[in-house]
Design an enzyme around this catalytic site. Structure first.
Site, short mmCIF file in Angstrom:
data_model
loop_
_atom_site.label_atom_id
_atom_site.label_comp_id
_atom_site.label_asym_id
_atom_site.label_seq_id
_atom_site.Cartn_x
_atom_site.Cartn_y
_atom_site.Cartn_z
CE LYS A 39 -3.57 -0.75 2.40
NZ LYS A 39 -4.46 -0.81 3.78
NE ARG A 109 -5.33 3.13 3.78
CZ ARG A 109 -5.48 3.25 2.32
NH1 ARG A 109 -4.89 4.22 1.80
NH2 ARG A 109 -6.04 2.20 1.51
N GLY A 118 -8.18 -7.76 4.53
CA GLY A 118 -9.09 -7.82 5.72
C GLY A 118 -8.57 -8.22 6.95
CG MET A 120 -2.71 -7.19 9.31
SD MET A 120 -1.13 -6.66 9.03
CE MET A 120 -1.32 -6.25 7.32
NE ARG A 353 -5.24 -5.04 -3.31
CZ ARG A 353 -5.63 -4.98 -2.14
NH1 ARG A 353 -4.99 -4.64 -1.10
NH2 ARG A 353 -6.89 -5.53 -1.87
CG HIS A 471 -13.35 -11.30 3.59
ND1 HIS A 471 -13.70 -12.50 4.11
CD2 HIS A 471 -12.26 -11.10 3.99
CE1 HIS A 471 -12.76 -12.87 4.42
NE2 HIS A 471 -11.61 -12.25 4.59
CB SER A 802 15.66 -40.25 -9.61
OG SER A 802 14.43 -39.78 -9.41
CB CYS A 869 10.86 -39.18 -8.70
SG CYS A 869 11.74 -40.13 -7.69
CE1 TYR A 889 13.81 -36.64 -13.32
CE2 TYR A 889 15.72 -36.71 -14.35
CZ TYR A 889 14.87 -37.48 -13.69
OH TYR A 889 14.95 -38.58 -13.15
P1 ADP Z 1 -7.74 -2.76 3.59
O1 ADP Z 1 -6.17 -2.91 3.27
O2 ADP Z 1 -8.29 -3.66 4.44
O3 ADP Z 1 -8.34 -2.45 2.29
P2 ADP Z 1 -7.26 0.26 3.90
O4 ADP Z 1 -6.19 0.65 4.75
O5 ADP Z 1 -7.30 0.14 2.34
O6 ADP Z 1 -7.67 -1.17 4.51
O7 ADP Z 1 -8.63 1.14 4.05
C1 ADP Z 1 -9.75 0.48 4.54
C2 ADP Z 1 -10.79 1.49 3.60
O8 ADP Z 1 -10.87 2.83 4.34
C3 ADP Z 1 -10.55 1.48 2.26
O9 ADP Z 1 -11.86 1.38 1.59
C4 ADP Z 1 -9.85 2.70 2.09
O10 ADP Z 1 -10.27 3.24 0.74
C5 ADP Z 1 -10.62 3.76 3.04
N1 ADP Z 1 -9.45 4.77 3.41
C6 ADP Z 1 -8.27 4.63 3.97
N2 ADP Z 1 -7.70 5.58 4.30
C7 ADP Z 1 -8.54 6.65 3.65
C8 ADP Z 1 -8.48 8.13 3.80
N3 ADP Z 1 -7.68 8.83 3.98
N4 ADP Z 1 -9.64 8.76 3.24
C9 ADP Z 1 -10.69 8.13 2.93
N5 ADP Z 1 -10.54 6.83 2.93
C10 ADP Z 1 -9.82 5.85 3.39
MG MG Z 2 -7.44 -1.28 0.95
MG MG Z 3 -9.10 -3.19 6.34
#
Ligand code: ADP
Ligand code: MG
Ligand code: MG
Length: 915
Positions: A39, A109, A118, A120, A353, A471, A802, A869, A889
């Protein structure tokens, strides 16, 4: 992209732990995923490219490592560096944390090198307190929005940082809604939300025994530590175990200015992909919610709108989003998975990403990107996760049968594939039932990251809410699990363990089926049929009729150009050999002759051979086996069309061919009751006696492998004769074959020498009788540590090695393959072992022995042909290792040949997917 990113890390000057990004300039870039996480590096790269990214800074993954090393403390020096960056951010944003006229709000974040959807935590709206909320209100002239943001923040912070259960907050929210007669959250006005904030603060006080922290810097540091803690939460650990991500890499923390998708109907938030991640089709794909904050889309609580509809609502923002994401795809040369927020019609990019995708999509996308000249075939080969190719071989439903069953409901087709099984409603039941050998379909309102273990074992995943990027959808695709999400007609009652679909009730344990490609759900068990690729390979479908086959074949043909390792298959019978050849195996690395003994009508002959108490009788039985074995070898050689075939002489302990002792005793008892002189009785008693004679305490360390050949040379003789005769016959028919005769379980050169004399003598006699000479090799399996250690001596007698890595793993660890299940899980939970060493080679230990074996073997025979093998021959990580030690191989099971071809190419290109 306009600005080219820097190529490498800066040389280490004074330690730097925090990386800034704002106004078109970032300290980091795309090559710094190790340090900034995916990220953080994406945010930096987008900033450098001049894209609209809210400013912020990334606290590096090194700090996470330090946090754990210092027993969850951050050294003051790093704290100072963070403080300085807060000041810088305030300046860039033109706002200040806690300010009463223009407060800065940030998100905190998580973000590791590999995305872990989801798993962390992330906290939004940080910086709000009793004063700043008023500042936010006056600046936006929107009291409702300000207090809604504040209550969301307390809720998230309370849950993630102070570890207060979500229900405690939900409970208060429901109470307020009830007292105000509000149906949905958005019905609550500013005053209701003010009251909610007070109630939430009360929850914090009660449950956490402290006041909600008002100082934004305290909030920030507590949130940062909570993100670091979330790296080690159980579901994140489970996820890393499944995807083989090491614990030590840690997560970064991104602190970023908030932008708001929830200021009203000219705002919104969404996620998307530049191509369809389920099918790979080139179409803009994603969804959004008007007037919502980020988490609302992915959480699957509200079912969002398809992204195409954004074009009608906000055409300008939509066009800009398309332009930016198209640019991102070209820049990264791969499908991008992005997050965005629109605040009052202004677009902001929050994440980009490489998109996770199904195996099917991976192949379609890679071949399309090459046709579009965006990438080269070499890059295409590196773009596909070899493990995901297996998904292309999974069955679909039989179209004829499937269309006869009525459609019960439809959901969003999140991940393709045919799933049929018994309904379960919890991840726990999914695990329990599947351990009992049942096939289950996990049905959930929405999945949560804690469900990961249940999703892993299920045949398929079906949810009632959530969109294509929820998710369940993301994880389902990544696992290659058939998944349908957002099947809104399902009324799930988890308490009663049932769901209702109109007038029908489906209970836990009932069968359902669904097609993850079309989204159709049916209330019946349905048979499936082989994948298109298998149909082409077995000749029931023409190659030109199958688009996916053509692409699959193209990718593998490219892979073949780059790989150094040869690819063989482990196949015992002609039909297996034929399918392996069709998959692209050019040779057999292991043909287990004893598997032929189990063929129809053969077991009695084999038993006669074993029961013989003198050589003459044994030879008589062997004479009967000879033509049968010859026929088998003939078939296997022919299926391989002249590619090398390694045939292993008999290996397992003989008692495996006899009935079980207990079974025999029961039969004898029954016969005795029928009458004393039952003719079968004599026979059975003799059999029992022999079974008892052959009984061993540790059969895997007993009378097996080369030890059998040494004690009963006539078996080796018969097998050699069968091999050479089959080869002679084919040579006469014009197919030149070079058999490789392999002696198993050799630990000492003298064992091999003994057998070699037998093989050479019989081969010479046989060739003479046929009046022809053919080339054949004699070699051995290296599967005992002693064999590897004395490989220099053994190589003097062996023309090839082998590595039998199954036995070698068993004997190096001293783990019985058949008993390891009892403790392996505990070992993995306690991190004593990261991976199952029978699945992926233990590079440190077993690998070291392999390396020694290769080096010593080649020290006395330069041109020694070396392969592997064991099961590891089809495992991508192991293939990287075998490539690195210079093997010639790998040999995999027929259905893993494609995986091995691709993994071998990637190994040769020295890159691993995801790096
Ligand atoms: P994950 O990796 O679980 O997607 P994120 O860190 O990307 O977690 O954030 C979770 C949500 O919050 C995402 O939908 C992201 O777009 C939103 N978000 C994160 N940072 C900001 C920000 N600075 N302003 C607005 N929305 C945010
Ligand atoms: Mg995200
Ligand atoms: Mg999250």
């Amino acid at each position: 992209m306009a600005r080219r990113a820097m190529k490498t890390h800066k040389p280490k000057k004074a330690a730097k732990y925090v990386y800034f990004f704002a106004n078109g300039k970032a300290d980091g870039n795309r090559n710094m995923k190790d340090l900034l996480g995916g990220k953080g590096s994406g945010l930096a790269e987008m900033t450098n490219a001049g894209l609209p990214v809210p400013p912020g800074f990334t606290i590096s993954t090194e700090v996470c490592t330090i946090y754990y090393k210092e027993k969850t403390k951050i050294p003051p020096g790093i704290d100072r560096e963070i403080d300085e960056h807060v000041k810088k951010l305030e300046k860039a944003a033109g706002a200040a944390l806690g300010s009463t006229d223009n407060p800065l709000l940030v998100s905190v974040r998580s973000g590791a090198k590999f995305s872990m959807p989801g798993m962390m935590d992330t906290i939004l709206n940080l910086g709000l307190n009793d004063k700043a909320v008023e500042g936010l209100k006056s600046r936006t002239e929107n009291g409702r929005f300000a207090y809604d943001s504040y209550r969301r923040f307390i809720q998230m912070f309370g849950n993630v940082v102070l570890e207060i259960p979500k229900d405690a907050f939900e409970h208060e929210l429901d109470a307020i809604k009830k007292s105000r007669g509000a149906k949905v959250d958005t019905d609550l006005d500013e005053f209701a939300l003010r009251e909610l904030v007070e109630r939430y603060k009360g929850v914090v006080k009660r449950k956490a025994g402290r006041d909600f922290p008002q100082n934004p810097i305290d909030q920030l540091k507590m949130a940062r530590d909570a993100v670091f803690r979330s790296w080690m939460n159980p579901r994140a650990q489970e996820y890393r175990r499944i995807y083989d991500i090491p614990d030590y890499i840690g997560t970064a923390v991104n602190v970023q200015m908030m932008v708001f998708g929830n200021t009203g109907n000219r705002s919104g938030t969404g996620v998307g992909f530049t191509r369809n991640p389920a099918t790979g089709r080139k179409e803009f794909f994603g969804e959004f919610l008007i007037n919502a904050q980020g988490e609302d889309v992915v959480a699957g609580i509200r079912t969002p709108q398809p992204i195409a509809e954004l074009q009608q609502v906000m055409p300008k923002a939509y066009k800009q989003l398309r332009d930016i994401t198209t640019r991102l795809e070209r820049h990264y040369k791969d499908v991008q998975d992005f997050e965005f927020t629109i605040q009052d019609e202004r677009l902001f990019m929050l994440q980009t990403r490489s998109g996770k995708r199904t195996g099917h999509a991976a192949v379609v996308i890679a071949t399309d990107l090459v046709s579009e000249k965006l990438i080269t075939p070499k890059e295409a080969v590196l773009l596909i996760d070899p493990g995901s190719l297996g998904q292309l071989l999974t069955p679909g439903f039989d179209a004829e049968e499937w269309t006869k069953i009525p459609v019960a409901t439809k959901g969003l087709p999140a991940s393709p594939g045919a799933a049929s099984g018994q309904v379960v409603f919890t991840a726990e039941h999914a695990v329990e039932w599947s351990q009992q050998g049942k096939q289950v379909i996990l049905v959930r309102r929405e999945t949560v990251p804690d469900d990961i273990h249940g999703m892993f074992v299920a045949q398929g995943i079906l949810t009632a809410t959530g969109g294509m990027t929820s998710h369940a959808a993301v994880v389902g695709r990544q696992m290659g699990k058939p998944s349908i999400v957002g099947a809104g007609a399902l009324e799930i009652d988890e308490g009663k363990r049932q769901f209702r679909l109109g007038s029908q009730v489906v209970k836990e344990g009932d069968y359902i089926s669904f097609d993850g490609l079309t989204g159709e759900v049916k209330l019946a068990r349905a048979k499936s049929k082989p994948s298109e690729i298998l149909q082409v390979l077995d000749g029931t479908l023409e190659a030109w009729e199958s688009d996916i086959y053509k692409r699959f074949d193209k990718v593998l043909t490219w892979a073949d150009k780059f790989r150094r390792l040869g690819i063989r298959a482990n196949a015992d019978l002609p039909d297996q050999a034929a399918i392996a050849y069709a998959f692209g195996a050019r040779g057999i690395g292991l043909c287990r002759t004893e598997h032929m003994f189990f063929g129809e009508g053969r077991i009695p002959i084999v038993q006669r051979m074993i029961l013989a108490d003198n050589e003459a009788d044994r030879r008589k039985a062997l004479d009967e086996l000879l033509p049968l074995q010859r026929e088998d070898f003939y078939g296997v050689f022919k299926a391989m069309k002249g590619s090398p075939v390694t045939i292993r002489t008999i290996d397992p302990p003989l008692h495996e061919f006899l009935p079980k002792r207990e079974e025999l005793m029961v039969e004898i008892a029954r016969l005795e009751m029928d009458g004393k002189d039952h003719p079968e009785l004599v026979e059975k008693r003799r059999l029992l006696q022999r079974v008892e004679q052959l009984h061993e305490f540790n059969p895997m360390l007993g009378h097996r492998g080369v030890r059998l050949g040494i004690t009963y040379p006539e078996i080796t003789e018969m097998q050699t004769r069968a091999i050479i005769e089959a080869a002679c016959q084919l040579n006469r028919e014009g197919l030149k074959v070079v058999p490789e005769i392999m002696i198993p379980l050799v630990g000492s050169v003298k064992e091999l020498k003994d057998q070699r004399v037998v093989v050479d003598r019989v081969a010479a006699d046989t060739m003479k009788a046929h009046g022809m000479t053919i080339k054949y090799l004699v070699g051995t399996m290296i599967e005992l540590p002693r064999g590897a250690m004395t490989a220099d001596q053994i190589a003097q007698e062996a023309e090839f090695f082998s590595f039998g890595t199954n036995d070698l793993t068993q004997l190096t660890f001293g783990f019985s393959r058949d008993d390891v299940g009892k403790f392996l899980k505990v070992y993995q939970d306690r991190k004593i072992l990261e991976k199952d060493p029978f699945v992926s080679i233990d590079v440190e230990g077993v690998g070291a022995i392999v390396r020694i074996g290769v080096e010593r073997g080649r020290s006395t025979r330069k041109d020694l042909k070396i392969g592997v093998c064991g099961e590891h021959g089809g495992d991508p990580a192991s293939i990287h290792f075998f490539n690195s030690v210079g093997m010639d191989y790998v040999s995999a099971s027929p259905y893993r040949v494609a995986v091995a071809r691709l993994a071998a190419a990637q190994a040769a290109l020295q890159t691993r997917v995801g790096d």
